[in-house]
Scaffold this motif. Structure first.
Motif, PDB file in Angstrom:
ATOM      1  N   MET A   1       0.946  -1.188  -0.031  1.00 32.27           N
ATOM      2  CA  MET A   1      -0.161   0.051   0.092  1.00 32.27           C
ATOM      3  C   MET A   1       0.765   1.371   0.083  1.00 32.27           C
ATOM      4  O   MET A   1       1.677   1.473   0.896  1.00 32.27           O
ATOM      5  N   LYS A   2       0.352   2.177  -0.938  1.00 30.33           N
ATOM      6  CA  LYS A   2       1.218   3.405  -0.900  1.00 30.33           C
ATOM      7  C   LYS A   2       0.999   4.356   0.367  1.00 30.33           C
ATOM      8  O   LYS A   2       0.164   4.391   1.075  1.00 30.33           O
ATOM      9  N   THR A   3       2.182   5.042   0.658  1.00 29.53           N
ATOM     10  CA  THR A   3       2.137   5.854   2.024  1.00 29.53           C
ATOM     11  C   THR A   3       1.739   7.340   1.426  1.00 29.53           C
ATOM     12  O   THR A   3       2.364   7.758   0.805  1.00 29.53           O
ATOM     13  N   ILE A   4       0.613   7.665   1.893  1.00 29.24           N
ATOM     14  CA  ILE A   4       0.127   8.850   1.621  1.00 29.24           C
ATOM     15  C   ILE A   4       0.226   9.881   2.682  1.00 29.24           C
ATOM     16  O   ILE A   4      -0.016   9.644   3.853  1.00 29.24           O
ATOM     17  N   ASP A   5       0.972  10.920   2.175  1.00 28.00           N
ATOM     18  CA  ASP A   5       1.248  12.109   3.152  1.00 28.00           C
ATOM     19  C   ASP A   5       0.981  13.341   2.819  1.00 28.00           C
ATOM     20  O   ASP A   5       0.778  14.431   3.629  1.00 28.00           O
ATOM     21  N   THR A   6       0.052  13.444   1.694  1.00 31.24           N
ATOM     22  CA  THR A   6      -0.419  14.801   1.252  1.00 31.24           C
ATOM     23  C   THR A   6      -1.720  14.492   0.452  1.00 31.24           C
ATOM     24  O   THR A   6      -1.690  13.579  -0.359  1.00 31.24           O
ATOM     25  N   ILE A   7      -2.661  15.322   0.835  1.00 34.16           N
ATOM     26  CA  ILE A   7      -4.127  15.282   0.016  1.00 34.16           C
ATOM     27  C   ILE A   7      -4.358  16.671  -0.693  1.00 34.16           C
ATOM     28  O   ILE A   7      -4.376  17.653   0.156  1.00 34.16           O
ATOM     29  N   ILE A   8      -4.650  16.663  -1.858  1.00 35.22           N
ATOM     30  CA  ILE A   8      -4.544  17.882  -2.567  1.00 35.22           C
ATOM     31  C   ILE A   8      -6.387  18.197  -2.976  1.00 35.22           C
ATOM     32  O   ILE A   8      -6.637  17.280  -3.701  1.00 35.22           O
ATOM     33  N   PHE A   9      -6.866  19.225  -2.740  1.00 33.96           N
ATOM     34  CA  PHE A   9      -8.320  19.390  -2.962  1.00 33.96           C
ATOM     35  C   PHE A   9      -8.430  20.365  -4.316  1.00 33.96           C
ATOM     36  O   PHE A   9      -7.814  21.356  -4.107  1.00 33.96           O
ATOM     37  N   ASP A  10      -9.111  19.960  -5.323  1.00 34.18           N
ATOM     38  CA  ASP A  10      -9.762  21.139  -6.129  1.00 34.18           C
ATOM     39  C   ASP A  10     -10.746  21.977  -5.222  1.00 34.18           C
ATOM     40  O   ASP A  10     -11.402  21.271  -4.380  1.00 34.18           O
ATOM     41  N   LEU A  11     -11.196  23.022  -5.648  1.00 29.86           N
ATOM     42  CA  LEU A  11     -12.118  23.769  -4.885  1.00 29.86           C
ATOM     43  C   LEU A  11     -13.537  23.874  -5.565  1.00 29.86           C
ATOM     44  O   LEU A  11     -14.615  23.354  -5.194  1.00 29.86           O
ATOM     45  N   GLY A  12     -13.637  24.537  -6.916  1.00 25.85           N
ATOM     46  CA  GLY A  12     -14.938  24.681  -7.382  1.00 25.85           C
ATOM     47  C   GLY A  12     -15.459  23.182  -7.965  1.00 25.85           C
ATOM     48  O   GLY A  12     -14.734  22.590  -8.638  1.00 25.85           O
ATOM     49  N   GLY A  13     -16.568  22.749  -7.567  1.00 22.65           N
ATOM     50  CA  GLY A  13     -17.365  21.611  -8.009  1.00 22.65           C
ATOM     51  C   GLY A  13     -16.816  20.352  -6.884  1.00 22.65           C
ATOM     52  O   GLY A  13     -17.497  19.567  -6.821  1.00 22.65           O
ATOM     53  N   VAL A  14     -16.046  20.853  -5.931  1.00 23.37           N
ATOM     54  CA  VAL A  14     -15.604  19.674  -5.007  1.00 23.37           C
ATOM     55  C   VAL A  14     -15.977  20.403  -3.610  1.00 23.37           C
ATOM     56  O   VAL A  14     -16.706  19.630  -2.711  1.00 23.37           O
ATOM     57  N   LEU A  15     -15.486  21.367  -3.224  1.00 27.20           N
ATOM     58  CA  LEU A  15     -15.732  22.223  -1.919  1.00 27.20           C
ATOM     59  C   LEU A  15     -16.611  23.317  -2.198  1.00 27.20           C
ATOM     60  O   LEU A  15     -17.440  23.706  -1.071  1.00 27.20           O
ATOM     61  N   ILE A  16     -16.697  23.829  -3.251  1.00 21.56           N
ATOM     62  CA  ILE A  16     -17.531  25.137  -3.497  1.00 21.56           C
ATOM     63  C   ILE A  16     -18.299  25.197  -4.728  1.00 21.56           C
ATOM     64  O   ILE A  16     -17.825  24.671  -5.693  1.00 21.56           O
ATOM     65  N   SER A  91     -21.016  21.174   2.063  1.00 21.61           N
ATOM     66  CA  SER A  91     -20.862  21.036   3.315  1.00 21.61           C
ATOM     67  C   SER A  91     -20.428  19.590   3.582  1.00 21.61           C
ATOM     68  O   SER A  91     -19.605  19.433   4.406  1.00 21.61           O
ATOM     69  N   GLY A  92     -20.904  18.528   2.946  1.00 17.63           N
ATOM     70  CA  GLY A  92     -20.444  17.223   3.065  1.00 17.63           C
ATOM     71  C   GLY A  92     -18.699  16.901   2.741  1.00 17.63           C
ATOM     72  O   GLY A  92     -18.015  16.416   3.540  1.00 17.63           O
ATOM     73  N   THR A  93     -18.359  17.682   1.600  1.00 22.35           N
ATOM     74  CA  THR A  93     -16.907  17.900   1.477  1.00 22.35           C
ATOM     75  C   THR A  93     -16.192  18.379   2.441  1.00 22.35           C
ATOM     76  O   THR A  93     -15.163  18.266   2.906  1.00 22.35           O
ATOM     77  N   VAL A  94     -16.762  19.687   2.857  1.00 22.92           N
ATOM     78  CA  VAL A  94     -16.169  20.307   3.829  1.00 22.92           C
ATOM     79  C   VAL A  94     -15.921  19.654   5.270  1.00 22.92           C
ATOM     80  O   VAL A  94     -14.867  19.620   5.650  1.00 22.92           O
ATOM     81  N   HIS A 187     -11.569  10.912  -8.954  1.00 20.02           N
ATOM     82  CA  HIS A 187     -12.497  11.953  -9.639  1.00 20.02           C
ATOM     83  C   HIS A 187     -13.883  11.862  -8.697  1.00 20.02           C
ATOM     84  O   HIS A 187     -14.453  10.960  -8.342  1.00 20.02           O
ATOM     85  N   PHE A 188     -13.997  13.189  -8.295  1.00 22.23           N
ATOM     86  CA  PHE A 188     -15.105  13.485  -7.267  1.00 22.23           C
ATOM     87  C   PHE A 188     -16.405  13.318  -8.090  1.00 22.23           C
ATOM     88  O   PHE A 188     -16.477  14.055  -8.889  1.00 22.23           O
ATOM     89  N   LYS A 189     -17.110  12.587  -7.303  1.00 22.89           N
ATOM     90  CA  LYS A 189     -18.795  12.584  -7.745  1.00 22.89           C
ATOM     91  C   LYS A 189     -19.455  13.270  -6.727  1.00 22.89           C
ATOM     92  O   LYS A 189     -20.375  13.982  -6.891  1.00 22.89           O
ATOM     93  N   SER A 190     -19.071  12.750  -5.349  1.00 22.66           N
ATOM     94  CA  SER A 190     -19.897  13.285  -4.340  1.00 22.66           C
ATOM     95  C   SER A 190     -19.397  13.093  -3.183  1.00 22.66           C
ATOM     96  O   SER A 190     -18.316  12.067  -2.897  1.00 22.66           O
ATOM     97  N   PRO A 191     -19.595  13.572  -1.700  1.00 26.84           N
ATOM     98  CA  PRO A 191     -18.709  13.543  -0.434  1.00 26.84           C
ATOM     99  C   PRO A 191     -18.964  12.041  -0.094  1.00 26.84           C
ATOM    100  O   PRO A 191     -18.039  11.369   0.445  1.00 26.84           O
ATOM    101  N   GLU A 192     -20.208  11.292  -0.308  1.00 23.46           N
ATOM    102  CA  GLU A 192     -20.254   9.983   0.073  1.00 23.46           C
ATOM    103  C   GLU A 192     -19.225   9.153  -0.644  1.00 23.46           C
ATOM    104  O   GLU A 192     -18.751   8.232  -0.142  1.00 23.46           O
ATOM    105  N   LYS A 193     -19.373   9.349  -2.042  1.00 22.72           N
ATOM    106  CA  LYS A 193     -18.472   8.511  -2.946  1.00 22.72           C
ATOM    107  C   LYS A 193     -17.230   8.628  -2.649  1.00 22.72           C
ATOM    108  O   LYS A 193     -15.992   7.793  -2.623  1.00 22.72           O
TER     109      LYS A 193
END
Length: 205
Positions: A1-16, A91-94, A187-193
């Protein structure tokens, strides 16, 4: 399993939630067909992306008015009423963002295609934008996703490795570009996904 140390978010369409339809459906008196034609042919996403890459809004508007003078009022409305295109936060992604930050295991970065002229409006409205370790704004860098330059800027600025990073974006074009550079694209589709998509990386929310 890869070691993940960074998570990068897009904003529009994901959080906003950002959508020109919030302005133009009203402008065209609820006529969805006219609105769609205008956004597909005049104030297109490709045109908007030029401003995301740093082209001045005032000049972009002038260019388009010169090209389509009969649509002058509508073209000027695009950035004149831009703030009304901001529908709010997802709000779900936030909540996911907050949970990841609270784990204190990851470097949390944002990488967004956004005009540097309009981004300060979002910064004033959304408190969660202060939570990131850093935000790479395409308009500041004079390049944008999916071009590799902006991904490399992000890697170098925050001293991170693509193979140890998850990149979350709602645009499949950007995900494919990130994957080609060695990122672990989601590929972001929804917070639940998204919660489900994070579990293979041993991230359980």
């Amino acid at each position: 399993m890869k070691t993940i140390d960074t998570i990068i978010f897009d904003l529009g369409g994901v959080l906003i939630d950002w959508n020109p339809e919030y302005v133009f459906l009203k402008a065209f008196n609820g006529n969805n067909e006219k609105m769609r034609w205008f956004l597909d042919n005049i104030c297109t996403m490709h045109w908007n992306e030029n401003q995301d890459a740093g082209y001045p809004i005032k000049q972009a508007t002038k260019d388009l008015v010169n090209q389509y003078p009969e649509y002058k009022n509508y073209i000027e409305m695009y950035y004149g009423q831009w703030e009304q295109m901001l529908g709010g936060e997802f709000s779900g992604t936030v909540n996911i963002l907050k949970a990841l930050i609270e784990e204190k295991k990851y470097k949390i970065i944002a990488l967004t295609n956004w005009s540097n002229e309009t981004f300060p409006i979002a910064q004033k409205r959304f408190d969660f934008l202060q939570w990131f370790e850093g935000i790479v704004v395409s308009g500041d860098e004079k390049t944008r996703k999916p071009y590799k330059d902006i991904f490399n800027i992000t890697l170098n600025r925050f001293n991170i490795k693509a193979e140890n990073s998850i990149f979350i974006d709602d645009n499949i074009r950007n995900i494919e570009a990130s994957n080609n550079l060695g990122f672990n694209g989601i590929h972001f589709k929804s917070p639940e996904k998204l919660i489900q998509q994070l579990t293979p990386y041993n991230i359980h929310l």
